[in-house]
Design an enzyme around this catalytic site. Structure first.
Site, PDB file in Angstrom:
ATOM      1  CB  CYS A 141      -0.940   0.006   1.206  1.00 20.23           C
ATOM      2  SG  CYS A 141      -2.019  -1.417   1.234  1.00 20.23           S
TER       3      CYS A 141
ATOM      4  CG  ASN B 198      -6.654  -1.034   1.281  1.00 18.09           C
ATOM      5  OD1 ASN B 198      -5.944  -0.584   0.370  1.00 18.09           O
ATOM      6  ND2 ASN B 198      -6.149  -1.542   2.397  1.00 18.09           N
TER       7      ASN B 198
ATOM      8  CG  HIS C 169      -3.208   3.346   2.079  1.00 23.24           C
ATOM      9  ND1 HIS C 169      -3.789   2.971   0.882  1.00 23.24           N
ATOM     10  CD2 HIS C 169      -3.246   2.243   2.877  1.00 23.24           C
ATOM     11  CE1 HIS C 169      -4.142   1.705   0.964  1.00 23.24           C
ATOM     12  NE2 HIS C 169      -3.827   1.241   2.156  1.00 23.24           N
TER      13      HIS C 169
END
Ligand code: UT7
Length: 324
Positions: free
Chosen positions: A112, A281, A251
């Site tokens: 990520c 996500n 993020h």
């Protein structure tokens, strides 16, 4: 300074999967997902939405905004953990797709945190040679790496891509600095053992090896602390006050992580760009997708200081400051 974002672009697959849709697949509820994660929907790709195609579509939009053609690009870096094939890289497929014939191209894997890592790398290339024009892309089809029988993880992830075009400009605009970190000792809390070579195969795969495995609660704890420390270390390094930040683009993992981070840092929630409710996500793609939305909604203005921060598998984490 001087590595500026000349254009942004993003692309999300058309198919939207709601929490109600997931209620039909695993033992979960819309209420649980929304209160624990902030997610209401995510975009899930199908055939024709391979990672490199999402990446290429985002890249074309970023090039249009930058008013550059693909043949003017010198380097393509794709941050991904869900490439179409293990070899060649997703970046080489993007090069072929958009016709960036002069570019060299490679992928990086920092989960990520991939976008902030890739942005830092591109900044260094441009500092070394200011004539370079670089495409940095975060692109994922995490739906192909998700165990759709595991309610702990399958509700979290989505597919998508975001891209930026970078180039040198005179003046104070551009990347101010970055702080990046990793801790491989904690790898087992968030990992994926192996991946088959093609996403279309993975979509049907039953093997547990190809899926994301996560100790969610542990990841949560580390994520908040690590991002807070990275942000504070970066502000200290660059001698910039927290108040000077106009917009935080974190993020997009989970609304509770973001709320905790904001609370600990003491930043007003109005300064934080959130779109996790729409896309879930999307790993390396989440920051460039959010940046593109913020840019197109005019949430960023010339001279604004923007903060990116991320946390992901590895563990990897970091923060970047950019003057728009
Ligand atoms: O990009 C970085 C990657 N990852 C992350 O950022 C994720 C970080 N972690 C998280 O976001 C959270 O830990 C989760 C959203 C994954 C989970 O939330 P939580 O509040 O930590 O829940 P939990 O894992 O402690 O589980 C609480 C309960 C458990 O039931 P019992 O044992 O209390 O009976 C789970 O089995 O919730 C259950 N549960 C679910 N219930 C309904 C777990 N997943 C679900 C679900 N629907 N989808």
């Amino acid at each position: 300074m001087g590595t500026a974002i000349l254009g942004t672009g993003s692309y999300l697959p058309e198919r939207v999967v709601s929490n109600q849709d997931l209620e039909k697949i695993v033992d979960t509820s819309d209420e649980w997902i929304r209160t624990r994660t902030g997610i209401s929907t995510r975009c899930i790709g199908g055939k024709g939405d391979e990672t490199y195609l999402l990446a290429a579509r985002a890249a074309v939009k970023a090039l249009q905004m930058a008013e550059l053609s693909a043949t003017e690009i010198d380097l393509i870096i794709v941050a991904t953990i869900s490439s179409h094939m293990l070899m060649p890289s997703c970046a080489c497929f993007v090069q072929k797709e958009i016709g960036a014939d002069r570019a060299f191209a490679f992928d990086i894997n920092a989960a990520c945190s991939g976008f902030v890592y890739a942005l830092d790398l591109a900044d260094k290339y441009i500092q070394a040679d200011p004539s370079k024009k670089i495409l940095v892309i975060g692109a994922e089809t995490l739906s192909s790496r998700t165990n759709w029988e595991d309610r702990n993880t399958c509700i979290l992830f989505g597919d998508g891509a975001g891209a930026v075009v970078l180039g040198h400009v005179e003046g104070s605009r551009g990347v101010i600095g970055a702080k990046l970190f990793s801790d491989g000792k904690l790898w087992s809390l968030l990992h994926m053992h192996t991946a088959a070579s093609c996403n279309s195969e993975l979509l049907q795969a039953a093997s547990p090896g190809v899926h994301i495995v996560m100790e969610g609660r542990e990841v949560f704890k580390y994520a908040v602390k690590a991002m807070e420390e990275a942000v504070l270390a970066l502000l200290e390094q660059e001698q910039i006050a927290l108040d000077a930040i106009r917009l935080v683009i974190p993020h997009q993992a989970n609304i509770r992580i973001l709320n905790k981070l904001v609370e600990r840092l003491g930043i007003g929630t109005e300064k934080v760009f959130i779109n996790v409710q729409k896309y879930g996500n999307t790993s390396a793609a989440s920051i460039p997708i959010a940046l593109d939305e913020a840019n197109r909604e005019s949430r960023v203005q010339a001279g604004d200081i923007i903060l990116f921060c991320s946390f992901g598998g590895g563990f990897t984490w970091g923060a970047t400051l950019v003057r728009w």
